[in-house]
Design a protein around this motif. Structure first.
Motif, mmCIF file in Angstrom:
data_model
loop_
_atom_site.group_PDB
_atom_site.id
_atom_site.type_symbol
_atom_site.label_atom_id
_atom_site.label_comp_id
_atom_site.label_asym_id
_atom_site.label_seq_id
_atom_site.Cartn_x
_atom_site.Cartn_y
_atom_site.Cartn_z
ATOM 1 N N SER A 57 23.281 -67.844 65.763
ATOM 2 C CA SER A 57 23.782 -66.908 64.743
ATOM 3 C C SER A 57 22.881 -66.948 63.503
ATOM 4 N N GLU A 58 22.262 -68.082 63.260
ATOM 5 C CA GLU A 58 21.375 -68.203 62.092
ATOM 6 C C GLU A 58 20.011 -67.570 62.362
ATOM 7 N N VAL A 59 19.637 -67.487 63.631
ATOM 8 C CA VAL A 59 18.421 -66.755 64.003
ATOM 9 C C VAL A 59 18.613 -65.274 63.673
ATOM 10 N N PHE A 60 19.810 -64.813 63.993
ATOM 11 C CA PHE A 60 20.204 -63.436 63.673
ATOM 12 C C PHE A 60 20.150 -63.201 62.158
ATOM 13 N N MET A 61 20.738 -64.121 61.410
ATOM 14 C CA MET A 61 20.732 -64.027 59.946
ATOM 15 C C MET A 61 19.292 -63.994 59.422
ATOM 16 N N ALA A 62 18.439 -64.858 59.977
ATOM 17 C CA ALA A 62 17.046 -64.912 59.538
ATOM 18 C C ALA A 62 16.357 -63.569 59.749
ATOM 19 N N GLY A 63 16.678 -62.907 60.857
ATOM 20 C CA GLY A 63 16.107 -61.589 61.115
ATOM 21 C C GLY A 63 16.486 -60.597 60.031
ATOM 22 N N GLY A 64 17.734 -60.647 59.603
ATOM 23 C CA GLY A 64 18.183 -59.773 58.519
ATOM 24 C C GLY A 64 17.384 -60.015 57.246
ATOM 25 N N PHE A 65 17.213 -61.289 56.900
ATOM 26 C CA PHE A 65 16.436 -61.612 55.701
ATOM 27 C C PHE A 65 14.965 -61.234 55.880
ATOM 28 N N GLY A 66 14.454 -61.403 57.098
ATOM 29 C CA GLY A 66 13.070 -61.004 57.374
ATOM 30 C C GLY A 66 12.857 -59.547 57.021
ATOM 31 N N GLY A 67 13.801 -58.699 57.449
ATOM 32 C CA GLY A 67 13.711 -57.271 57.148
ATOM 33 C C GLY A 67 13.735 -57.015 55.654
ATOM 34 N N VAL A 68 14.666 -57.655 54.961
ATOM 35 C CA VAL A 68 14.790 -57.453 53.517
ATOM 36 C C VAL A 68 13.513 -57.893 52.798
ATOM 37 N N ILE A 69 12.997 -59.048 53.191
ATOM 38 C CA ILE A 69 11.788 -59.559 52.530
ATOM 39 C C ILE A 69 10.626 -58.587 52.715
ATOM 40 N N ALA A 70 10.403 -58.173 53.966
ATOM 41 C CA ALA A 70 9.269 -57.285 54.250
ATOM 42 C C ALA A 70 9.412 -55.974 53.484
ATOM 43 N N LEU A 71 10.629 -55.414 53.478
ATOM 44 C CA LEU A 71 10.817 -54.122 52.823
ATOM 45 C C LEU A 71 10.759 -54.239 51.303
ATOM 46 N N THR A 72 11.207 -55.369 50.794
ATOM 47 C CA THR A 72 11.111 -55.573 49.346
ATOM 48 C C THR A 72 9.653 -55.648 48.928
ATOM 49 N N ILE A 73 8.837 -56.263 49.779
ATOM 50 C CA ILE A 73 7.410 -56.370 49.470
ATOM 51 C C ILE A 73 6.749 -54.997 49.463
ATOM 52 N N VAL A 74 7.060 -54.157 50.474
ATOM 53 C CA VAL A 74 6.371 -52.854 50.529
ATOM 54 C C VAL A 74 6.987 -51.826 49.583
ATOM 55 N N GLU A 75 8.219 -52.070 49.089
ATOM 56 C CA GLU A 75 8.892 -51.135 48.185
ATOM 57 C C GLU A 75 8.896 -49.700 48.712
ATOM 58 N N PRO A 76 9.872 -49.369 49.557
ATOM 59 C CA PRO A 76 9.927 -48.016 50.137
ATOM 60 C C PRO A 76 9.940 -46.928 49.058
ATOM 61 N N ALA A 77 9.295 -45.808 49.351
ATOM 62 C CA ALA A 77 9.262 -44.676 48.424
ATOM 63 C C ALA A 77 10.680 -44.170 48.183
ATOM 64 N N VAL A 78 10.900 -43.552 47.036
ATOM 65 C CA VAL A 78 12.253 -43.093 46.675
ATOM 66 C C VAL A 78 12.727 -41.978 47.611
ATOM 67 N N ASP A 79 11.846 -41.052 47.899
ATOM 68 C CA ASP A 79 12.231 -39.959 48.796
ATOM 69 C C ASP A 79 11.233 -39.913 49.961
#
Ligand SMILES: Nc1ncnc2c1ncn2[C@@H]1O[C@H](COP(=O)(O)OP(=O)(O)O)[C@@H](O)[C@H]1O
Ligand SMILES: [Mg+2]
Lengths: 258, 307
Positions: B42-64
């Motif tokens: 279950s913590e592997v699953f949780m880590a995947g969620g954080f992995g996504g957040v970290i990567a997307l926070t780094i790239v900063e998705p465009a507003v639109d």
């Protein structure tokens, strides 16, 4: 013993232990323990290239333990396992198969929920590029396996499972085949058939170390024999000599003759 | 509940269930090769969620974002989830379980280690990222893509089901048609004989963890898609997916898929008919009932065959 006559010219295990060509397998003074229990108390034996060596003995004598030590399933506490003169004890079984050892375990132990074909492919797992002629060879030796290649192995009869276990080991191209009681629990006719195929496998160039309680069958196939008792070799001689030895006849043939 | 409502709920349940199925495969594969209930999955699953957040926070998705940009964000999140999930699973096996196997530790020790590793990992995440929900950066506007039988299917739902189908198909091919797969199946049936065939058990076990970890990590990212992640997010989906693996017959890959979909659908209908407070009651009632009549699970007698 006409079948043994043509092999009399070959070097015999007895000679090989002292001098002559390096044997394919040599066990030197093996001591193997299960926890505090000493299952092998200094077993030594020699298997020359191209021969059939029988390892006889009653239940619990240490026959399976000897084979397991030879194929790396167990690590001896002291003593050496030599393959073509090279020490291999301590090498794990999955690596040792690359040295050309095939082990047909006691009780056959086919992968019961795989098909015949999947079992045979597992036998070739160690090979980078499986050789299609190996499959043909197994199917020629055991036509019944070819007919039922899609059948789940767990649904086969005991004899068919034994054939599959032998075929699976052959798929790994062994130079030395270790066989642990291939006749166990099988009808005499099937045993006959399996021993004939073993002879054929040996004639095709594979060396056999054959563990059996069925002493008469084993000795008729073998060139040389060892008798194991409570973890130690108590007798060893040419197979036909053992076959006519009154002590062997009393101890092992009285109960084992079909 | 009208018919079209039922369709809505069914779609919700299948989407949720496809995630459970993907997570459940991680439990069932590891159980197959080690007979280990890896509660830390279950913590592997949780880590995947954080992995996504970290990567997307780094790239900063465009507003639109354009459609193309959105697709890139989603793929990035999937990859990040897979990498973090796979890495955690790999490390978990090496650090926590392999030393126990070396010592031939009893089953109970493995189980307690698994629970301990789970506590360790989610508290570590809480320490590193804070003990509150973290929003996943918005990757796209979650519009309706199409309508079936009056039920609107959203982009998120389509992504989840699409990714789950691809992963399930990939696992099926890996387990049944590759060399790694035959190693996994052989170790599941008889590890000692498998090693006589030249199978390196340590390698197979490690790769099985990684395979389950890749899937679990992606599932964690998908679970938080356009929503949020939290250090405790693994617990309930993890337990439910574990139940799904048991329900389907632990050790059996197809059973895990069946169990996951079933529990997802039961959960969705339970919430619809009663309330959110009953969410997990229905699914676990089904689990208990099935196990009373089929203790080995729905496809249980085939353990090892498909595993
Ligand atoms: N896994 C084990 N644990 C403890 N003792 C064992 C184990 N396997 C075999 N033994 C013991 O070692 C001895 C030799 O066993 P084995 O090699 O299986 O004999 P055989 O094959 O000749 O019947 C026996 O006394 C047996 O009880
Ligand atoms: Mg034995």
């Amino acid at each position: 013993m006409s079948t043994n006559l043509d092999k009399d010219a070959l070097p015999q295990p007895g000679d090989a232990a002292t001098d002559g060509p390096t044997p394919l397998l040599e066990l030197r003074d093996l001591h193997v323990y299960y926890g505090a229990i000493e299952a092998l108390k200094g077993v030594s034996l020699t298997v020359p290239h191209g021969q059939v060596v029988a390892l006889l003995g009653a239940n619990g004598a240490g026959k399976s333990t000897t084979l397991k030590a030879a194929s790396g399933m167990l690590r001896p506490r002291t003593g050496d396992v030599l393959l073509r003169g090279e020490r291999v004890d301590g090498i794990k079984s999955h690596e040792l198969v690359r040295f050309g050892i095939g082990h047909v375990p006691e009780g056959r132990r086919v992968f019961a929920r795989m098909t015949i074909l999947e079992n045979l492919k597992m036998g070739a797992y160690r090979l980078r590029r499986p050789d299609p002629t190996d499959l043909e060879r197994v199917f020629t030796l055991f036509p019944v396996l070819a007919e039922r290649r899609k059948q789940i192995a767990g649904t086969l009869s005991g004899g068919e499972q034994q054939m599959l276990a032998i075929g699976r080991a052959l798929m790994g191209k062994p130079d030395l085949l270790l066989l642990d009681e291939p006749s166990m629990g099988l009808a005499p006719l099937i045993v006959q058939q399996i021993f004939e195929i073993l002879r054929e496998i040996n004639e095709q160039g594979t060396t056999l170390l054959l563990v059996e309680q069925n002493a008469s069958q084993a000795l008729r196939l073998a060139d040389y024999g060892y008798v194991l008792e409570t973890g130690a070799v108590v007798m060893s001689d040419q197979a036909d000599a053992l076959l006519s030895d009154p002590r062997v006849r009393a101890a092992y043939l009285g109960e084992a003759v079909e | 509940m009208s018919l079209s409502d039922s369709w809505d709920v069914l779609v919700l349940g299948l989407v949720l269930g496809s995630l459970y199925a993907v997570i459940a495969i991680g439990y069932t594969l590891v159980y197959g090769v080690l007979q280990l209930l890896n509660f830390a999955h279950s913590e592997v699953f949780m880590a995947g969620g954080f992995g996504g957040v970290i990567a997307l926070t780094i790239v900063e998705p465009a507003v639109d974002p354009s459609g193309m940009q959105s697709a890139v964000y989603v793929l990035l999140g999937i990859c990040a989830g897979a990498i973090l999930g796979g890495t955690i699973a790999f490390g978990l096996e090496k650090a926590a379980y392999r030393p126990l196997r070396r010592r031939n530790a009893p089953r109970l020790v493995f189980l307690i280690t698994a629970i301990g590793a789970s506590f360790f990992l989610y508290n570590l995440a809480g320490k590193l990222f804070g003990r509150y929900p973290i929003a996943m950066p918005t990757m796209y506007e979650n519009k309706t893509v199409f309508t079936v039988f009056g039920t609107r299917v959203s982009i998120t739902q389509l992504i989840i089901v699409g990714a789950a189908l691809v992963m399930l198909a990939a696992v099926d091919v890996i387990v049944n048609r590759t060399k790694l797969g035959s190693g996994i199946r052989a170790v599941a049936q008889d590890p000692e004989v498998a090693s006589l065939m030249g199978v390196d058990i340590d390698k197979v076990v490690s790769r099985t963890f990684v395979l389950g970890g890749l899937l679990g990590g992606v599932a964690g990212f998908l679970f938080g898609t356009n929503l949020q992640v939290e250090y405790t997010m693994g617990f309930l989906p993890g337990i439910t997916a574990f139940a799904a693996a048991v329900l389907g017959g632990i050790g059996n890959v197809r059973g895990a898929v069946l169990g996951g979909l079933l529990l997802g659908v039961v959960e969705a209908f339970t919430v619809e008919i009663w309330s959110d407070a009953w969410r997990y009651v229905g699914a676990f009632a089904v689990l208990v009932l099935v196990l009373m009549f089929r203790p080995t699970g729905l496809l249980g007698e085939r353990v090892g065959r498909a595993a």
